[in-house]
Design a protein around this motif. Structure first.
Motif, mmCIF file in Angstrom:
data_model
loop_
_atom_site.group_PDB
_atom_site.id
_atom_site.type_symbol
_atom_site.label_atom_id
_atom_site.label_comp_id
_atom_site.label_asym_id
_atom_site.label_seq_id
_atom_site.Cartn_x
_atom_site.Cartn_y
_atom_site.Cartn_z
ATOM 1 N N ASP A 11 -40.690 84.523 30.049
ATOM 2 C CA ASP A 11 -41.147 85.281 28.893
ATOM 3 C C ASP A 11 -40.103 85.170 27.787
ATOM 4 O O ASP A 11 -39.010 85.719 27.888
ATOM 5 C CB ASP A 11 -41.357 86.747 29.293
ATOM 6 C CG ASP A 11 -42.017 87.567 28.195
ATOM 7 O OD1 ASP A 11 -42.068 87.084 27.042
ATOM 8 O OD2 ASP A 11 -42.484 88.671 28.485
ATOM 9 N N CYS A 44 -36.762 86.280 31.591
ATOM 10 C CA CYS A 44 -37.169 86.741 30.268
ATOM 11 C C CYS A 44 -35.979 86.825 29.332
ATOM 12 O O CYS A 44 -34.824 86.931 29.755
ATOM 13 C CB CYS A 44 -37.869 88.103 30.343
ATOM 14 S SG CYS A 44 -36.769 89.506 30.642
ATOM 15 N N THR A 87 -41.526 90.760 35.517
ATOM 16 C CA THR A 87 -41.357 89.643 34.586
ATOM 17 C C THR A 87 -39.891 89.308 34.364
ATOM 18 O O THR A 87 -39.525 88.154 34.148
ATOM 19 C CB THR A 87 -42.019 89.966 33.228
ATOM 20 O OG1 THR A 87 -43.412 90.174 33.445
ATOM 21 C CG2 THR A 87 -41.844 88.834 32.241
#
Length: 231
Positions: free
Chosen positions: A194, A167, A143
Motif C-alpha cells: 500500500d 505500507c 495491510t
C-alpha cells in the motif's frame, strides 16, 4: 548476543543515542571526518537473541506502554541480525526518531499487534533485508503488519512477510508523520503493498518484483500513482 529474554511489559532491548547522533544535524556535521571513520568501525551489534513476550494480548493501541521487541531510537549504524522476536509485541523491531544507516537482516518476527517492522519518522538509509514475519492470529492492521515505513530513503529487500502487508503512510497509530519519500521495495513476499492514497502518505517510492505468497505479483494499492513508481 545470545541472550534470551522472556516476558516484558515494556521493551526487551532498547538502543538509545548510539554513536551520538545529534537531532537536526547531518551525520557528517555531527562526527567530522575522523568521527565518521570511527562510526563505521564500531557499530552496535544485536545478534542471535531470543525475545519472547507471552503476556500482552488483545488490541494495545491504547496501552500506556507500547512494548517493542527491539527499539532503536536516535541511533545510527546499528546491526540487528539473526534475532528471534516472538510476540505479541506492539512492534517487533522499531526504528524510531532518526534511527538511521542501520542494517536489519535475517531476523524472525512472529505476532506483532501493529507492525513486525516499523520505520518511523526521520529514519533514513536503513537496509531491511532478508527478514521474515509471521502472524498466527488476527491483526487489525494487516495491510501494514509486515512493515510500515513513515520515512525516506530506506530499502526493503528480499523479505518474506507471509500474509502480512507492506505500507507507507504519513499516519500511524492516530499520529501525523511527514510523508514517506523515496523508499525502495524490491523482491519481497507480501500479499499487498500500500503506497498510500495521497501525497500526505508518500511520494517518489519505488517498488519492483514484489510477489504474493502464492507466487503472483503483489497487489499494489496506490491511488497516487503519479508520484510513485511500481513495476
Amino acid at each position: 548476543t545470545n541472550v534470551t529474554i522472556t516476558g516484558s511489559f515494556s521493551n526487551a532491548i532498547r538502543v538509545f543515542n548510539s554513536q551520538g547522533i545529534v537531532p537536526g544535524k547531518p551525520v557528517a556535521e555531527t562526527y567530522g571526518t575522523a568521527g565518521l571513520a570511527a562510526f563505521t568501525r564500531r557499530p552496535v551489534v544485536l545478534a542471535h537473541n531470543t525475545l519472547i513476550n507471552p503476556y500482552l494480548h488483545g488490541n494495545c493501541s491504547a496501552c500506556s506502554v507500547q512494548p517493542r521487541g527491539i527499539w532503536l531510537i536516535v541511533s545510527a549504524g546499528v546491526i540487528v541480525s539473526s534475532n528471534t522476536v516472538v510476540g505479541p509485541w506492539l512492534y517487533g523491531i522499531d526504528m524510531d526518531s532518526e534511527a538511521s544507516f542501520c542494517t536489519i537482516t535475517n531476523n524472525s518476527v512472529t505476532d506483532s499487534l501493529y507492525a513486525s517492522f516499523f520505520v518511523e519518522m526521520q529514519c533514513t538509509g536503513n537496509m531491511i533485508i532478508a527478514n521474515t514475519a509471521r502472524q498466527t492470529g488476527a491483526n487489525p492492521h494487516q495491510t501494514c503488519a509486515g512493515i510500515h515505513v513513515d520515512s525516506y530513503l530506506n530499502s526493503v529487500v528480499a523479505n518474506d512477510f507471509g500474509t502480512s502487508g507492506m505500507c507507507v503512510s504519513g499516519l500511524a497509530q492516530g499520529q501525523v508523520y511527514p510523508p514517506a519519500l523515496s523508499n525502495r521495495f524490491v523482491d519481497n513476499i507480501a500479499p499487498v503493498l500500500d503506497l498510500g492514497s495521497s501525497g500526505r502518505d508518500g511520494c517518489g517510492n519505488y517498488a519492483t518484483e514484489n510477489r504474493a505468497p502464492n507466487g503472483s505479483y503483489a497487489m499494489v494499492e496506490d491511488f497516487f500513482a503519479v508520484v510513485n513508481s511500481q513495476h
